[in-house]
Scaffold this motif. Structure first.
Motif, PDB file in Angstrom:
ATOM      1  N   LEU A   1       9.697 -15.750  78.069  1.00 20.90           N
ATOM      2  CA  LEU A   1       7.947 -15.516  78.125  1.00 20.90           C
ATOM      3  C   LEU A   1       8.211 -15.037  78.656  1.00 20.90           C
ATOM      4  O   LEU A   1       6.544 -13.878  78.756  1.00 20.90           O
ATOM      5  N   SER A   2       8.886 -14.263  79.808  1.00 20.39           N
ATOM      6  CA  SER A   2       7.683 -13.315  80.785  1.00 20.39           C
ATOM      7  C   SER A   2       7.938 -12.288  80.065  1.00 20.39           C
ATOM      8  O   SER A   2       7.464 -10.849  80.509  1.00 20.39           O
ATOM      9  N   CYS A   3       9.088 -11.830  79.776  1.00 19.51           N
ATOM     10  CA  CYS A   3       8.950 -10.766  79.081  1.00 19.51           C
ATOM     11  C   CYS A   3       7.821 -10.344  78.116  1.00 19.51           C
ATOM     12  O   CYS A   3       7.237  -9.196  77.623  1.00 19.51           O
ATOM     13  N   GLU A   4       7.420 -11.706  77.178  1.00 18.27           N
ATOM     14  CA  GLU A   4       6.316 -11.711  76.552  1.00 18.27           C
ATOM     15  C   GLU A   4       4.945 -11.153  76.786  1.00 18.27           C
ATOM     16  O   GLU A   4       4.158  -9.999  76.482  1.00 18.27           O
ATOM     17  N   LEU A   5       4.915 -11.503  78.019  1.00 17.03           N
ATOM     18  CA  LEU A   5       3.606 -11.676  79.137  1.00 17.03           C
ATOM     19  C   LEU A   5       3.482 -10.078  79.311  1.00 17.03           C
ATOM     20  O   LEU A   5       2.921  -9.698  79.149  1.00 17.03           O
ATOM     21  N   LEU A   6       4.806  -9.128  79.632  1.00 16.69           N
ATOM     22  CA  LEU A   6       4.739  -8.508  80.629  1.00 16.69           C
ATOM     23  C   LEU A   6       4.972  -7.694  78.935  1.00 16.69           C
ATOM     24  O   LEU A   6       3.303  -6.119  80.152  1.00 16.69           O
ATOM     25  N   ARG A   7       4.897  -7.863  78.436  1.00 15.21           N
ATOM     26  CA  ARG A   7       4.392  -6.468  77.276  1.00 15.21           C
ATOM     27  C   ARG A   7       3.491  -6.510  76.468  1.00 15.21           C
ATOM     28  O   ARG A   7       2.295  -5.399  76.632  1.00 15.21           O
ATOM     29  N   GLN A   8       2.586  -7.670  76.505  1.00 18.97           N
ATOM     30  CA  GLN A   8       1.170  -7.915  76.043  1.00 18.97           C
ATOM     31  C   GLN A   8       0.794  -7.540  77.279  1.00 18.97           C
ATOM     32  O   GLN A   8      -0.212  -7.091  77.317  1.00 18.97           O
ATOM     33  N   PHE A   9       0.934  -7.820  78.806  1.00 18.66           N
ATOM     34  CA  PHE A   9      -0.009  -7.096  79.830  1.00 18.66           C
ATOM     35  C   PHE A   9      -0.435  -4.995  79.691  1.00 18.66           C
ATOM     36  O   PHE A   9      -1.525  -4.615  79.964  1.00 18.66           O
TER      37      PHE A   9
ATOM     38  N   VAL B   1       0.706  -3.394  76.486  1.00 19.60           N
ATOM     39  CA  VAL B   1      -0.321  -3.160  75.517  1.00 19.60           C
ATOM     40  C   VAL B   1      -1.873  -2.948  75.479  1.00 19.60           C
ATOM     41  O   VAL B   1      -2.135  -2.154  75.411  1.00 19.60           O
ATOM     42  N   GLU B   2      -2.094  -4.027  76.088  1.00 17.32           N
ATOM     43  CA  GLU B   2      -3.484  -4.295  76.775  1.00 17.32           C
ATOM     44  C   GLU B   2      -4.350  -3.250  77.488  1.00 17.32           C
ATOM     45  O   GLU B   2      -5.187  -2.362  77.349  1.00 17.32           O
ATOM     46  N   ALA B   3      -3.091  -3.097  78.362  1.00 21.99           N
ATOM     47  CA  ALA B   3      -3.462  -2.115  79.377  1.00 21.99           C
ATOM     48  C   ALA B   3      -3.768  -0.220  78.788  1.00 21.99           C
ATOM     49  O   ALA B   3      -5.080   0.151  78.525  1.00 21.99           O
TER      50      ALA B   3
END
Length: 105
Positions: free
Chosen positions: A61-69, A71-73
């Motif tokens: 979940l941490s990896c996915e949250l970091l990935r989404q962050f 990508v959004e940036a």
């Protein structure tokens, strides 16, 4: 549910776990330093123990949250760059989107 048709690059859970462990060790050292000055000779209390492991699902979940962050940036910075007519994202584009991005996450 995971989609196997379009796998997107993600962060390595082992890397994220290593980062967490580094932060935990640093925090434990700070706590030991702060408690050592006032509690000379006292053993470590149970409430001051810093975790040394992480649940595999929490790491995913941490990896996915970091990935989404990330990508959004990149998407927000690309929008700013495009609006300015630039073909690449410069550090100034990231600096401009960062305050709102941090508020959104």
């Amino acid at each position: 549910m995971e989609s196997t048709s379009n796998p997107s690059p993600s962060f390595d859970p082992d890397l994220i776990h290593a980062i967490y462990k580094h932060v935990w060790r640093k925090k434990a050292a700070e706590l030991e330093k702060n408690n050592g000055a006032s509690d000379v000779g006292a053993g470590p209390s149970r409430k001051n123990v810093i975790p040394s492991g992480a649940n595999a699902n929490a790491l995913k979940l941490s990896c996915e949250l970091l990935r989404q962050f990330v990508v959004e940036a990149v998407q927000r910075a690309a929008s700013i760059a495009e609006a300015e007519g630039a073909t690449t994202i410069a550090p100034t584009h990231l600096e401009r989107i960062l305050p709102q991005l941090l508020l959104d996450f």
